[in-house]
Scaffold this active site. Sequence first.
Site, PDB file in Angstrom:
ATOM      1  N   ASP A 201      39.423  48.416  51.649  1.00 19.48           N
ATOM      2  CA  ASP A 201      39.866  48.908  52.744  1.00 19.48           C
ATOM      3  C   ASP A 201      39.718  50.331  52.951  1.00 19.48           C
ATOM      4  OD1 ASP A 201      43.511  49.374  53.387  1.00 19.48           O
ATOM      5  OD2 ASP A 201      43.975  48.679  51.764  1.00 19.48           O
TER       6      ASP A 201
ATOM      7  N   ASP B 270      39.762  45.822  56.057  1.00 18.67           N
ATOM      8  CA  ASP B 270      41.126  45.246  56.748  1.00 18.67           C
ATOM      9  C   ASP B 270      41.060  45.879  57.622  1.00 18.67           C
ATOM     10  OD1 ASP B 270      41.010  47.520  55.343  1.00 18.67           O
ATOM     11  OD2 ASP B 270      43.172  46.818  54.504  1.00 18.67           O
ATOM     12  N   HIS B 271      40.424  47.159  57.732  1.00 19.16           N
ATOM     13  CA  HIS B 271      40.593  47.716  59.507  1.00 19.16           C
ATOM     14  C   HIS B 271      39.739  49.166  58.934  1.00 19.16           C
ATOM     15  CE1 HIS B 271      43.261  50.221  56.719  1.00 19.16           C
ATOM     16  NE2 HIS B 271      43.979  49.583  56.960  1.00 19.16           N
TER      17      HIS B 271
ATOM     18  N   SER C  96      47.711  47.580  56.549  1.00 16.09           N
ATOM     19  CA  SER C  96      47.018  46.202  55.783  1.00 16.09           C
ATOM     20  C   SER C  96      47.714  45.474  55.557  1.00 16.09           C
ATOM     21  CB  SER C  96      46.478  47.611  53.838  1.00 16.09           C
ATOM     22  OG  SER C  96      45.562  48.899  54.231  1.00 16.09           O
TER      23      SER C  96
ATOM     24  N   HIS D 253      45.003  54.990  60.327  1.00 17.86           N
ATOM     25  CA  HIS D 253      43.980  54.012  60.405  1.00 17.86           C
ATOM     26  C   HIS D 253      43.383  54.017  61.718  1.00 17.86           C
ATOM     27  CE1 HIS D 253      46.277  51.835  57.438  1.00 17.86           C
ATOM     28  NE2 HIS D 253      46.005  51.965  56.899  1.00 17.86           N
TER      29      HIS D 253
ATOM     30  N   HIS E 116      42.784  58.762  54.540  1.00 14.16           N
ATOM     31  CA  HIS E 116      43.531  59.582  54.749  1.00 14.16           C
ATOM     32  C   HIS E 116      44.012  61.045  54.947  1.00 14.16           C
ATOM     33  CE1 HIS E 116      46.495  55.779  56.141  1.00 14.16           C
ATOM     34  NE2 HIS E 116      46.196  55.219  55.015  1.00 14.16           N
TER      35      HIS E 116
ATOM     36  N   THR F 155      47.257  44.673  50.406  1.00 11.84           N
ATOM     37  CA  THR F 155      45.875  43.777  50.422  1.00 11.84           C
ATOM     38  C   THR F 155      46.194  42.351  49.542  1.00 11.84           C
ATOM     39  OG1 THR F 155      44.359  46.214  51.510  1.00 11.84           O
ATOM     40  CG2 THR F 155      43.372  43.676  50.415  1.00 11.84           C
TER      41      THR F 155
HETATM   42 MG    MG Z   1      44.105  48.050  50.347  1.00 12.23          MG
HETATM   43 ZN    ZN Z   2      46.179  53.144  54.849  1.00  7.75          ZN
END
Ligand code: MG
Ligand code: ZN
Length: 376
Positions: A58, A313-314, A99, A340, A275, A152
């Site tokens: 993630d 996912d990013h 996510s 993100h 983050h 996720t």
């Molecule tokens: Mg996640």
């Molecule tokens: Zn995040």
Amino acid sequence: MKRFTLIAWMVLVGLTTIHAQKSDSLATFTNTAKHEVVTIKQPKFKSKPKNIILFIGDGMGVAQVYAGLVANRGQLNINHMKHIGFIQTQSADRFVTDSGAGGTAIATGVRTYNGAIGVDINKQPVKSILQISDERGKATGLVSTSAITHATPASFIAHQPSRNMYEEIAADFLKTDIDIFIGGGEDHFTKRKDGRNLVEELRAKGYSVFSGLDEAQSIQKAPMAIFAAAEHTETYPNRGNMLPVATQKAIDVLKQDKKGFFLMVEGSQIDWGGHANSTPYIINEVLDMDIAVGKALEFAAQNRETLVIVTADHETGGMTINGGNYTAGTVTARYTTTDHSAVMVPVFAYGPGAEEFIGIYNNTDIFLKIKKLFGF
Ligand code: MG
Ligand code: ZN
């Protein structure tokens, strides 16, 4: 007015200084705990994969992978994966995905709105590759270092209009025949507003349910649920080798299925390091997931009909690396956001069908490629 301006200026300078100090202490990290990468061959694989193990880091962009690579003195298990591509991650309603939409895109092949879990833009449920694999007779599993109800893993098993509906997401686990799941989030199964005890309901369905991996050590029989935390697991290395052990456990249980299996493993907290704009947090989490990837690669190299995919996912943090040392395992990073970012994220593949994953394509294509390789 003049005095006000002066005070405002002083406050601003003060805040900027505090911010700069905070980011500097988190910017650089020297990794003292180098891990050895596994020794595997590139064997002659079978023509099609019977099993697929999908890792989602993630928030893991190229900079996060590279930070891990430098921190581990230039070697990662991911380096064994020679077929490499990139996915575009935009969601249906935002250029920068979350996510929920990112997980749902990979899990179901459907581009949806940020915050969605296994539903399309009209909030209608869409089947995930895990659910389709289950319907077609394969064994299925989920492993996560966050709550197993978090966006996720939830995207692979639940169908809810919002990622925040943890109790509803937990209840969706009961509607499936998932063979093994390991992660945090026990409280969403037991301490519920509706008074249901989902652990009891899982047991009634035939599941062995454990609190912690140690408890489950001698049991290899599906179905099985292992809770590693009430909510999220601790950060790495505080949680110990939970993720590699959980990955191995899931493989050991799922490989008994004659028709093969689908397993998703998430390194959840790479995102949280992003983050926090924390280089040590990011690197520790990337390295932990890489050790888990090593377990999957060892199995795949010997099994020869298992495809291993590692993607994200990013990206999180808009991370870039502007200093480092391969010998010392030191990385210095800078960040452009605490959210993100929109950049493409890498896809690494090893095993039968790995060549399908080269190039630049959409996150939704991961679902389509897996479906095609499984012959569904
Ligand atoms: Mg996640
Ligand atoms: Zn995040």
